[in-house]
Design a protein around this motif. Structure first.
Motif, PDB file in Angstrom:
ATOM      1  N   PRO A 196      26.459  29.853  45.408  1.00  0.00           N
ATOM      2  CA  PRO A 196      26.310  28.444  45.797  1.00  0.00           C
ATOM      3  C   PRO A 196      26.696  28.228  47.260  1.00  0.00           C
ATOM      4  O   PRO A 196      27.603  28.884  47.781  1.00  0.00           O
ATOM      5  CB  PRO A 196      27.291  27.722  44.866  1.00  0.00           C
ATOM      6  CG  PRO A 196      27.520  28.654  43.727  1.00  0.00           C
ATOM      7  CD  PRO A 196      27.411  30.031  44.304  1.00  0.00           C
ATOM      8  N   PRO A 197      26.037  27.299  47.942  1.00  0.00           N
ATOM      9  CA  PRO A 197      26.344  27.030  49.346  1.00  0.00           C
ATOM     10  C   PRO A 197      27.556  26.113  49.522  1.00  0.00           C
ATOM     11  O   PRO A 197      27.982  25.861  50.652  1.00  0.00           O
ATOM     12  CB  PRO A 197      25.072  26.357  49.857  1.00  0.00           C
ATOM     13  CG  PRO A 197      24.521  25.646  48.656  1.00  0.00           C
ATOM     14  CD  PRO A 197      24.846  26.524  47.484  1.00  0.00           C
ATOM     15  N   THR A 198      28.089  25.577  48.424  1.00  0.00           N
ATOM     16  CA  THR A 198      29.201  24.633  48.498  1.00  0.00           C
ATOM     17  C   THR A 198      30.460  25.234  47.876  1.00  0.00           C
ATOM     18  O   THR A 198      30.414  26.293  47.237  1.00  0.00           O
ATOM     19  CB  THR A 198      28.852  23.331  47.760  1.00  0.00           C
ATOM     20  OG1 THR A 198      28.495  23.648  46.398  1.00  0.00           O
ATOM     21  CG2 THR A 198      27.659  22.636  48.417  1.00  0.00           C
ATOM     22  N   GLN A 199      31.588  24.559  48.073  1.00  0.00           N
ATOM     23  CA  GLN A 199      32.849  25.023  47.488  1.00  0.00           C
ATOM     24  C   GLN A 199      32.725  25.174  45.979  1.00  0.00           C
ATOM     25  O   GLN A 199      32.152  24.323  45.294  1.00  0.00           O
ATOM     26  CB  GLN A 199      33.972  24.040  47.801  1.00  0.00           C
ATOM     27  CG  GLN A 199      34.670  24.299  49.130  1.00  0.00           C
ATOM     28  CD  GLN A 199      35.863  23.389  49.298  1.00  0.00           C
ATOM     29  OE1 GLN A 199      35.705  22.179  49.465  1.00  0.00           O
ATOM     30  NE2 GLN A 199      37.050  23.945  49.289  1.00  0.00           N
ATOM     31  N   THR A 200      33.313  26.260  45.474  1.00  0.00           N
ATOM     32  CA  THR A 200      33.134  26.624  44.072  1.00  0.00           C
ATOM     33  C   THR A 200      34.402  27.259  43.534  1.00  0.00           C
ATOM     34  O   THR A 200      35.147  27.912  44.271  1.00  0.00           O
ATOM     35  CB  THR A 200      31.963  27.629  43.942  1.00  0.00           C
ATOM     36  OG1 THR A 200      30.781  27.053  44.486  1.00  0.00           O
ATOM     37  CG2 THR A 200      31.714  28.011  42.493  1.00  0.00           C
TER      38      THR A 200
ATOM     39  N   LEU B  98      41.206  21.407  40.483  1.00  0.00           N
ATOM     40  CA  LEU B  98      40.334  21.575  41.636  1.00  0.00           C
ATOM     41  C   LEU B  98      39.094  20.703  41.558  1.00  0.00           C
ATOM     42  O   LEU B  98      38.512  20.335  42.587  1.00  0.00           O
ATOM     43  CB  LEU B  98      39.919  23.043  41.780  1.00  0.00           C
ATOM     44  CG  LEU B  98      41.046  24.016  42.105  1.00  0.00           C
ATOM     45  CD1 LEU B  98      40.507  25.432  42.255  1.00  0.00           C
ATOM     46  CD2 LEU B  98      41.807  23.607  43.357  1.00  0.00           C
ATOM     47  N   SER B  99      38.661  20.392  40.343  1.00  0.00           N
ATOM     48  CA  SER B  99      37.483  19.534  40.145  1.00  0.00           C
ATOM     49  C   SER B  99      36.300  20.036  40.968  1.00  0.00           C
ATOM     50  O   SER B  99      35.649  19.270  41.688  1.00  0.00           O
ATOM     51  CB  SER B  99      37.820  18.078  40.509  1.00  0.00           C
ATOM     52  OG  SER B  99      36.798  17.203  40.075  1.00  0.00           O
ATOM     53  N   LEU B 100      36.032  21.332  40.870  1.00  0.00           N
ATOM     54  CA  LEU B 100      34.909  21.957  41.554  1.00  0.00           C
ATOM     55  C   LEU B 100      33.921  22.496  40.527  1.00  0.00           C
ATOM     56  O   LEU B 100      34.304  22.819  39.397  1.00  0.00           O
ATOM     57  CB  LEU B 100      35.394  23.128  42.422  1.00  0.00           C
ATOM     58  CG  LEU B 100      36.206  22.808  43.673  1.00  0.00           C
ATOM     59  CD1 LEU B 100      36.754  24.099  44.279  1.00  0.00           C
ATOM     60  CD2 LEU B 100      35.354  22.056  44.702  1.00  0.00           C
ATOM     61  N   PRO B 101      32.660  22.637  40.893  1.00  0.00           N
ATOM     62  CA  PRO B 101      31.740  23.349  40.001  1.00  0.00           C
ATOM     63  C   PRO B 101      32.253  24.761  39.773  1.00  0.00           C
ATOM     64  O   PRO B 101      32.795  25.391  40.692  1.00  0.00           O
ATOM     65  CB  PRO B 101      30.423  23.364  40.789  1.00  0.00           C
ATOM     66  CG  PRO B 101      30.556  22.263  41.790  1.00  0.00           C
ATOM     67  CD  PRO B 101      32.012  22.168  42.130  1.00  0.00           C
ATOM     68  N   THR B 102      32.101  25.257  38.556  1.00  0.00           N
ATOM     69  CA  THR B 102      32.590  26.584  38.207  1.00  0.00           C
ATOM     70  C   THR B 102      31.413  27.519  37.967  1.00  0.00           C
ATOM     71  O   THR B 102      30.506  27.197  37.195  1.00  0.00           O
ATOM     72  CB  THR B 102      33.466  26.522  36.941  1.00  0.00           C
ATOM     73  OG1 THR B 102      34.614  25.720  37.218  1.00  0.00           O
ATOM     74  CG2 THR B 102      33.914  27.917  36.514  1.00  0.00           C
ATOM     75  N   VAL B 103      31.445  28.664  38.633  1.00  0.00           N
ATOM     76  CA  VAL B 103      30.394  29.667  38.453  1.00  0.00           C
ATOM     77  C   VAL B 103      30.984  30.883  37.748  1.00  0.00           C
ATOM     78  O   VAL B 103      31.833  31.579  38.312  1.00  0.00           O
ATOM     79  CB  VAL B 103      29.775  30.080  39.804  1.00  0.00           C
ATOM     80  CG1 VAL B 103      28.862  31.300  39.629  1.00  0.00           C
ATOM     81  CG2 VAL B 103      28.989  28.919  40.400  1.00  0.00           C
ATOM     82  N   PRO B 104      30.568  31.148  36.514  1.00  0.00           N
ATOM     83  CA  PRO B 104      31.035  32.354  35.812  1.00  0.00           C
ATOM     84  C   PRO B 104      30.355  33.590  36.395  1.00  0.00           C
ATOM     85  O   PRO B 104      29.181  33.544  36.781  1.00  0.00           O
ATOM     86  CB  PRO B 104      30.596  32.118  34.357  1.00  0.00           C
ATOM     87  CG  PRO B 104      30.132  30.698  34.298  1.00  0.00           C
ATOM     88  CD  PRO B 104      29.692  30.332  35.674  1.00  0.00           C
TER      89      PRO B 104
END
Length: 249
Positions: free
Chosen positions: A84-88, A190-196
């Motif tokens: 992802p291009p954003t914080q994750t 953190l309330s960030l999208p999570t990438v497994p």
């Protein structure tokens, strides 16, 4: 996005390791760890010039590891999915030392959650903390978990992503332990999208025995939005980081 694919992909078991496998393993050990001794010894000096310098230096070490695993062991990487291009918040499987260095390069240097014991190594621990490492205690008390969350929030405030190995330890292929409680705390705070991130590095890079040539897979899942109930986020992440296990593939 993917690396060059070559080598043995026949799925030989560790008992089938050849003399060539052992020769490559010994040569890798001598070359990589021999070069790593001065690299790690000098790491605190790089930290004197600030976090940016510490990150660049650490990534140089990771590139040395990448070169050695490709050139000596014959191990290449297939990457599935997109960074992802954003914080994750990245949540990854952990089967070998390999991914702790390779993912730092692949993901652009996220702040990494590390065992507190590693942070206590004189000078190196100080340099690791300046790099952005976040200390965690495997048997963490509520107070220790709050400290980990504060450090992760500080990393987020600088614009960095965060990576955690939510099962809490390195496991052998086929093992799928439950997630540690600290992951849910990070996800909520953190309330960030999570990438497994699923991977099968332990197949070619076992903790004991000879390494074997071939292609390992690193699979980045689709981002999971923040704000889900604890049971749901843990179930989804657990399933996706174990997606490359034989029974799930």
């Amino acid at each position: 996005m993917s690396g060059t694919e070559s080598g043995d992909t026949t799925g030989r078991g560790q008992d089938d390791a050849t003399v060539a496998d052992w020769c490559r393993t010994v040569l890798f050990t001598v070359v990589f760890y021999g070069l790593s001794v001065p690299v790690v010894a000098i790491a605190p000096a790089s930290a004197l010039f600030g976090q940016r310098s510490a990150i660049a230096y650490a990534h140089g070490w990771a590139r040395l590891h990448r070169w050695a695993t490709r050139a000596i062991l014959g191990i290449h990487v297939r990457v599935e999915g997109q960074v992802p291009p954003t914080q994750t918040l990245f949540a990854a499987k952990h089967q070998a030392m390999f991914e702790t260095l390779e993912l730092q390069l692949l993901l652009g240097g996220p702040a990494m959650v590390l065992k507190r014991q590693l942070m206590r190594i004189p000078l190196w621990g100080w340099a690791a903390r300046l790099y952005g490492a976040i200390a965690v205690d495997r048997e963490a008390s509520a107070k220790a978990l709050r400290g980990m969350v504060r450090e992760a929030e500080a990393a987020k405030a600088t614009g960095r992503s965060v990576i955690v190995y939510p099962e809490g330890t390195r496991v052998a292929p086929g093992q799928t332990p439950p997630l540690r409680s600290g992951f849910a705390g990070l996800y909520r705070a953190l309330s960030l999208p999570t990438v497994p991130i699923a991977l099968d590095t332990g197949r070619l890079l076992p903790r004991h025995g000879a390494r074997r040539p071939g292609v390992v897979t690193i699979r980045l899942g689709e981002p999971i939005p923040p704000g889900l109930p604890r049971r749901e986020i843990e179930a989804r992440v657990h399933a996706e980081i174990n997606a490359l296990e034989p029974s799930r593939a």
